[in-house]
Design a protein around this motif. Sequence first.
Motif, short mmCIF file in Angstrom:
data_model
loop_
_atom_site.label_atom_id
_atom_site.label_comp_id
_atom_site.label_asym_id
_atom_site.label_seq_id
_atom_site.Cartn_x
_atom_site.Cartn_y
_atom_site.Cartn_z
N ILE A 32 9.11 44.53 53.55
CA ILE A 32 10.10 43.76 52.79
C ILE A 32 11.01 42.99 53.73
O ILE A 32 11.57 43.55 54.68
N MET A 33 11.14 41.71 53.47
CA MET A 33 12.15 40.88 54.13
C MET A 33 13.28 40.68 53.14
O MET A 33 13.07 40.15 52.04
N ILE A 34 14.48 41.13 53.49
CA ILE A 34 15.64 41.04 52.61
C ILE A 34 16.47 39.81 52.98
O ILE A 34 16.80 39.60 54.14
N VAL A 35 16.80 39.02 51.97
CA VAL A 35 17.72 37.89 52.14
C VAL A 35 18.98 38.24 51.36
O VAL A 35 18.92 38.51 50.16
N LEU A 36 20.12 38.24 52.05
CA LEU A 36 21.35 38.73 51.44
C LEU A 36 22.42 37.65 51.41
O LEU A 36 22.63 36.94 52.40
N SER A 37 23.10 37.56 50.28
CA SER A 37 24.23 36.63 50.13
C SER A 37 25.51 37.30 50.64
O SER A 37 25.54 38.48 50.97
N ALA A 38 26.59 36.52 50.65
CA ALA A 38 27.92 37.09 50.92
C ALA A 38 28.29 38.04 49.79
O ALA A 38 27.79 37.93 48.67
N MET A 39 29.14 38.99 50.10
CA MET A 39 29.58 39.94 49.08
C MET A 39 30.39 39.24 47.99
O MET A 39 30.90 38.13 48.19
N ASP A 40 30.51 39.88 46.88
CA ASP A 40 31.05 39.31 45.65
C ASP A 40 32.36 38.55 45.86
O ASP A 40 33.33 39.10 46.36
N LYS A 41 32.37 37.27 45.48
CA LYS A 41 33.53 36.38 45.52
C LYS A 41 33.99 36.03 46.94
O LYS A 41 35.00 35.31 47.11
N ASN A 182 2.90 53.00 62.27
CA ASN A 182 2.31 53.43 61.00
C ASN A 182 3.35 53.58 59.89
O ASN A 182 3.39 54.59 59.19
N ARG A 183 4.20 52.59 59.75
CA ARG A 183 5.19 52.64 58.68
C ARG A 183 5.42 51.23 58.12
O ARG A 183 5.10 50.23 58.76
N SER A 184 5.99 51.19 56.93
CA SER A 184 6.36 49.90 56.34
C SER A 184 7.53 49.32 57.10
O SER A 184 8.38 50.05 57.64
N LYS A 185 7.59 48.00 57.16
CA LYS A 185 8.64 47.33 57.92
C LYS A 185 9.69 46.73 56.97
O LYS A 185 9.34 46.14 55.93
N ILE A 186 10.95 46.87 57.35
CA ILE A 186 12.06 46.28 56.62
C ILE A 186 12.85 45.39 57.58
O ILE A 186 13.16 45.80 58.71
N ALA A 187 13.16 44.19 57.15
CA ALA A 187 14.00 43.29 57.94
C ALA A 187 15.02 42.64 57.01
O ALA A 187 14.85 42.63 55.79
N ILE A 188 16.07 42.10 57.60
CA ILE A 188 17.13 41.49 56.79
C ILE A 188 17.64 40.24 57.50
O ILE A 188 17.69 40.18 58.73
N THR A 189 18.01 39.24 56.71
CA THR A 189 18.63 38.04 57.25
C THR A 189 19.60 37.46 56.23
O THR A 189 19.65 37.92 55.08
N GLN A 190 20.34 36.47 56.66
CA GLN A 190 21.34 35.84 55.79
C GLN A 190 20.70 34.77 54.92
O GLN A 190 19.83 34.02 55.37
#
Length: 429
Positions: A32-41, A182-190
């Motif tokens: 999973i590649m996670i794309v994250l926004s700024a926190m609420d407001k 031997n594991r699933s990969k997780i990454a995150i970006t803006q």
Amino acid sequence: MKVFKFGGASVKSAEAVRHVVDIIKSFYNDDIMIVLSAMDKMTNMLEKITDSYFYGKYDVLELYNSFVEYHFNIINELFESVDDKVFIEFNLLKDALYKKLKKNPSPNYDFEYDQIVPYGELFSTMIMHNYLNKAGIKCQLYDARNLIKTDNKYREAKVDWDLTTGAIRLYVLPYFLDKSDNRSKIAITQGFIGGAAYGYNTTLGREGSDYTAAIIAFALKASEVIIWKDVPGILNADPRFFNDTKKVDKLSYEDAIELTYYGASVIHPDTIKPLQNDKIPLYVKSFVSPDAEGTEISERKTTDKLEPFYIIKPDQILISISPKDFSYIAEKNLIDIFSILDKFKIRVNAMQISAIGLSICINNNLMRVGPLIKILQENYKVKYNEQLNLITIRHYNNEAIKKIKDNKTPLLEQISRLTYQVILKNDLI
């Protein structure tokens, strides 16, 4: 692999961050590649900070302290020890923002906006990255400014697709291809932000995190994109204006593009095209009820008759333009008028041409509309109406039109095979 995009409402508190991590854990077999926004407001607050910095509208230090305190409180609840790495990274970010705000601004507001507002995404991904690792989910953080390469059209940057796909495949793809542990990969970006020449920040336009997710999915040949929101899927109307909304189970790429073009705020307008190019399905799902079906957007066209979609664009201005000598509106007039609109970065939401006049409906941007009208008045007669709503009904029927228009006097009305548009005064909705 999948690309997940989480918006600001999904990470508005420490409890919300924990919930997002629980959702990610439920996909433990997926890359999973996670794309994250700024926190609420927080984007709104950073826009105020930018206004204060550039125009002196508000107390910039007070706003800065509120912004910093908001994130510190969330970190303090998620992490037990001040010795955790997250506090060091937090201090580095807040000091960098403070240092920026102590400098004198340049004459270019859009440039300054793009150097300040991205701190929302930088803080949110820093917190989420550290908490994922704390929760036992090994995660890699990528700086989107090194991945999403753009021109220097600040606040509406255009993506350089060759450089961007090259950067994503160079830096990110090897991480996901490496299965040595031997594991699933997780990454995150803006989401929302990119990088121009000389290391300057750019942004892709409001709600641009959806677009970031689509860009990354295209570059990585993802199997699907999921946009996690606080609604059960795509609704046929904004629940703020309508109390009888219905969820749509399936949409074609074509319908999704049309809806975003007319102003539906569910996804960023540029999101669909890169997904359509590679036939990558997009799902809009609820982070409140993550097991629910949501809405699927794909090349498959539904055989069901679609509900009318109601799209309201508030705070519009209708400008009527005509030659001063009562001559026809000719091609040279249109070229001239639209070149002026382009100069002010103004998008036309609806227009109508008559023999001696052109009427355009645009967002009532206070900083741009006044100077626009002044320049137009040099060569044209200009009249305008403010405080209007532009209402679009996609897949309209007579009942839907009557629901909106009954006993009201439109200022402008257009109808085509699948789309009905009407401009009404604000107090009529």
